[in-house]
Design an enzyme around this catalytic site. Structure first.
Site, PDB file in Angstrom:
ATOM      1  N   ARG A  18       0.824  -1.225   0.000  1.00 27.80           N
ATOM      2  CA  ARG A  18       0.000   0.000   0.000  1.00 27.80           C
ATOM      3  C   ARG A  18       0.859   1.276   0.000  1.00 27.80           C
ATOM      4  O   ARG A  18       0.578   2.204  -0.763  1.00 27.80           O
ATOM      5  CB  ARG A  18      -0.967  -0.017   1.187  1.00 27.80           C
ATOM      6  N   ASN A  36      -6.663  -2.665   2.188  1.00 33.18           N
ATOM      7  CA  ASN A  36      -6.671  -4.120   2.236  1.00 33.18           C
ATOM      8  C   ASN A  36      -8.097  -4.619   2.381  1.00 33.18           C
ATOM      9  O   ASN A  36      -8.926  -3.994   3.036  1.00 33.18           O
ATOM     10  CB  ASN A  36      -5.879  -4.639   3.452  1.00 33.18           C
TER      11      ASN A  36
END
Length: 801
Positions: A18, A36
């Site tokens: 990320r 997520n």
């Protein structure tokens, strides 16, 4: 403004994926968010068309070191941009089932941190970031958050917390993030007061701390940074002085000593009761390794990879203690893969032995108390820390063979990385495959992926069995896994089989019994991405033994098969194993059984009476063995290629009386043959393909005659060993070519533990490739029984389809 929804699948959680997306989106001037979820990572981005295209194209090229991208699915977004910047959001739909990455060697950035006097982590032995450090070894349950790891005992200080919360920092959401202020501490203990008494010269090394007795254990109890640095320096001094030190590492304890000190290495063997199997080595850098072993480009890549396995390298140059790898021409080297190892080896200019911290055949110790109890008679000192090891991880072992780095033991650095299943298995039912008896690993088949555990070990040991059951329970919890089927080996005597049936009885699950050598074949197919409905392939599966279809013991097998079915087309001549399992430990028994089968023993004895092997056999209870074989008393027939190697090794005088570890005699014959292998060739016309019912049977009377004649003529045994290897390779290729002509199959699997013999694998592979065959030999998963569970799982799933 146009937008895209991008789904990323693979190893994309807990590895800095990320933050990498955050940086990339800012680079392309995009807005949106990333988060997520239970399927992986979801990205929503808005911007002009060219920027969106460039962003999507850049994702696979700029992955974090530990990430693996299996799929990138892109679709148009209907909704308009809701934000003026790009953000990292909390997990959606509750907390995601975070895939656990493998433990990774210390990254260059963290090594730079511990080497920089101006850095707050200077010489801190537990430094890590999102790109490196512990993963599987510290996790207790999912999701993979700090509170579910052994790092939960260490509350982050404000400085570490700021790093953890900052997407621009490489320690963003690094669950093991810590520093000297808030992280684990290191200290040194003498194994006993007696040890400290013998080592009074240690007193000047005290530096920032003095020895004191705590709970009966002499301990250096200073936990400050200066104290920890002093303990590392003391440990290096102890190793230089010839002491044996138990070191708590990433996935377990190791026993360390000076690899150049023959007395220390001999003493370690004596105390550990490991009398022959080679020891692993660790060196500070590649230049140090090159003083003792040759390294080519592929081996260098493996050594320096994030997995940092032990790599078996040809021994050259300077000599280390002879007892490190007695009778072997290879040295198993690894580089430091934790900051602790890096700091310790920086103090030592020569390699150290770094072998598993256990008594032979038992699993590694992982807790301080266990090490204090079990290693007290082996180690003189213990270098300990207070970060708990949750999951035991042995060091992985790799070797360059036939142009590829191949894993012989798959553990730290590789497990629990998943294998994406080939086409046709996308919707396979959940399968738990129990693996084999020796070199055990197990496998979970779930959502189109196979997750093979780390190397567990030999289940004959009660402590390994306990570890096996614990690991299965942990993997089921980590992956929220509920199987609908259990796959087991067809050998009822395997403890993995027995535990599988116990689980099935407790849960009512279906059990699929899988033939041993078929599982080897299927594992190779899976690794190479062969589709479910692909045509069958030929296979030569050579190993110690596996149970056949009607209770026979197989081990030199030629199969035609796919995931669902197989047909046995040929095999080695079955020969008795006098004494059963005893024949696996005493190679002379196999030599006698082979010679007795192919020749009249009395004639042979009179003709070759002066040969070393004949003199040795003359002193054995042959009449008893004759009775056992004739009446099939504890003397099962076996087509084992492993026992075939044992027999010829015994004839050459290589460990004829006893082997101390599996494959020792065969390894010795490979070592003996290697220097002259390229100058020799097969004995001509010394093997035959006989027809026995539906099978081709490889018989070896001519080879035995040629070997005995060479021995009688005084031919150099290295040349004989090389000729035996060449003959086996030629016979294998001959059988496979004949079967290929009969079946039309041009793809060939070479697997089973015997193919860990580099000479054999390379000779067979080269000849088959020259004839246009496609080779499917294991690389990422062991060709020994460590890869068997993968094949078991694939077969169970295929039969369900």
């Amino acid at each position: 403004m146009p937008g895209k929804a991008i789904r990323a699948r693979g190893v994309v959680q807990g590895v800095g994926f990320r933050p990498a997306i955050w940086h990339l989106a800012r680079e392309f001037g995009l807005t949106g968010s990333v988060w997520n979820d239970a399927e992986g990572v979801m990205i929503h981005v808005h911007g002009d068309a060219a920027a969106l295209e460039g962003f999507a194209a850049a994702i696979p090229k700029q992955l974090p070191p530990l990430a693996r991208l299996d799929a990138l699915e892109i679709s148009d977004l209907v909704e308009e941009a809701a934000d003026s910047e790009f953000r990292i959001l909390a997990s959606q739909s509750g907390r995601a089932e975070t895939a656990i990455a493998a433990d990774a060697a210390t990254c260059p950035d963290c090594l730079a941190d511990i080497a920089d006097p101006g850095n707050r982590r200077y010489r801190y032995p537990f430094t890590n970031c999102t790109h490196c450090g512990p993963r599987l070894s510290i996790v207790k349950r999912v999701p993979y958050d700090r509170c579910h790891t052994s790092m939960a005992a260490f509350a982050m200080c404000p400085a570490c917390q700021r790093e953890y919360d900052d997407p621009a920092d490489r320690r963003f959401h690094a669950q093991a993030n810590c520093c000297p202020v808030c992280g684990p501490k290191l200290w040194l203990e003498a194994a006993s007061i007696h040890t400290l008494g013998e080592g009074m010269q240690l007193e000047p090394l005290g530096g920032s701390g003095r020895w004191s007795v705590q709970d009966g254990v002499p301990t250096q109890s200073v936990g400050t940074m200066s104290g920890m640095n002093e303990f590392i320096r003391q440990t290096a001094d102890l190793i230089r002085q010839g002491y044996i030190v138990a070191i708590k590492g990433l996935g377990g304890f190791h026993l360390a000593c000076d690899a150049g000190n023959a007395i220390a290495v001999d003493e370690l063997r004596r105390r550990k009761r490991r009398y022959a199997k080679p020891f692993a080595l660790m060196a500070r850098d590649v230049d140090t390794i090159r003083r003792y072993a040759a390294i080519n480009d592929l081996e260098l890549i493996a050594l320096q990879s994030t997995a940092a396995p032990i790599v078996l390298l040809p021994a050259t140059g300077e000599q280390l203690a002879e007892a490190i790898a007695p009778g072997d021409d290879k040295l198993g080297f690894m580089l430091p893969y934790t900051p602790l190892h890096a700091l310790l080896l920086a103090e030592l200019h020569a390699p150290i032995v770094l072998t598993s911290g256990n008594v032979s055949d038992e699993p590694q110790c992982i807790s301080n108390d266990e090490a204090r109890e079990k290693l007290v008679g082996i180690a003189d000192f213990l270098l300990l820390h207070d970060r708990a090891i949750v999951n035991r991880l042995d060091d992985s072992v790799a070797r360059l063979m036939a142009g590829e780095i191949r894993l012989l033991r798959r553990a730290r650095g590789y497990a629990p990385e998943a294998l994406t299943l080939p086409k046709g298995f996308e919707s396979s039912m959940p399968v738990l495959a129990m693996g084999a008896e020796l070199k055990n690993s197990f496998c979970l088949l779930k959502n189109g992926q196979a997750i093979v555990s780390q190397h567990i070990g030999d289940l004959e040991n009660a402590a390994v069995q306990q570890d096996y059951r614990h690991a299965i329970a942990l993997y089921r919890q980590l992956h929220a896994f509920t199987p609908t089927c259990l796959a087991i080996d067809s050998h009822d005597g395997y403890l993995s089989n027995q535990y599988g049936r116990q689980l099935a009885a407790e849960t009512g699950l279906q059990v699929v019994s899988v033939q041993h050598h078929h599982a080897h074949l299927a594992a190779s197919l899976a690794e190479h991405g062969v589709e479910l409905d692909a045509p069958p392939v030929l296979a030569a599966i050579f190993d110690g033994l596996g149970l056949g279809e009607h209770g026979e013991l197989w081990g030199g097998e030629f199969l035609l098969g796919d995931y669902r079915h197989y047909t046995r087309l040929g095999h080695f001549q079955p020969i008795a194993l006098p004494g059963g399992s005893q024949a696996m430990r005493e190679p002379w028994r196999n030599a006698y059984a082979q010679l007795r089968h192919y020749f009249d023993w009395q004639t042979l004895q009179s003709k070759y009476a002066d040969l070393e092997i004949m003199r040795l056999l003359a002193g054995k209870p042959l009449a008893t063995l004759d009775t056992m074989i004739d009446k099939t008393l504890n003397s099962p027939l076996s087509s084992s290629c492993g026992r075939w190697f044992d027999a010829f090794a015994a004839a050459l005088g290589l460990h004829p009386e006893q082997v101390h570890f599996e494959g020792q005699a065969a390894i010795a014959m490979e070592v003996l043959a290697t220097p002259v292998f390229s100058y020799e060739q097969a004995y001509p016309a010394t093997w035959s393909m006989d027809r026995s019912g539906d099978f081709l049977v490889l018989s070896w009377q001519g080879l035995w005659q040629a070997v005995l004649d060479d021995l009688a003529c005084g031919t150099d045994k290295a040349r004989i060993a090389a000729r035996i290897h060449h003959t086996l390779a030629a016979a294998t290729v001959g059988v496979l070519n004949r079967l290929s002509g009969q079946t039309g199959a041009d793809s060939i699997v070479l697997s089973g533990g015997v193919f860990q013999n580099r000479l054999l694998l390379e000779a067979v592979s080269e000849q088959l490739r020259q004839q246009g065959k496609t080779l499917l030999s294991p690389q990422r998963y062991p060709m020994n029984d460590g890869g068997l569970a993968l094949g078991q799982a694939m077969i169970a799933a295929a039969r369900h389809h």
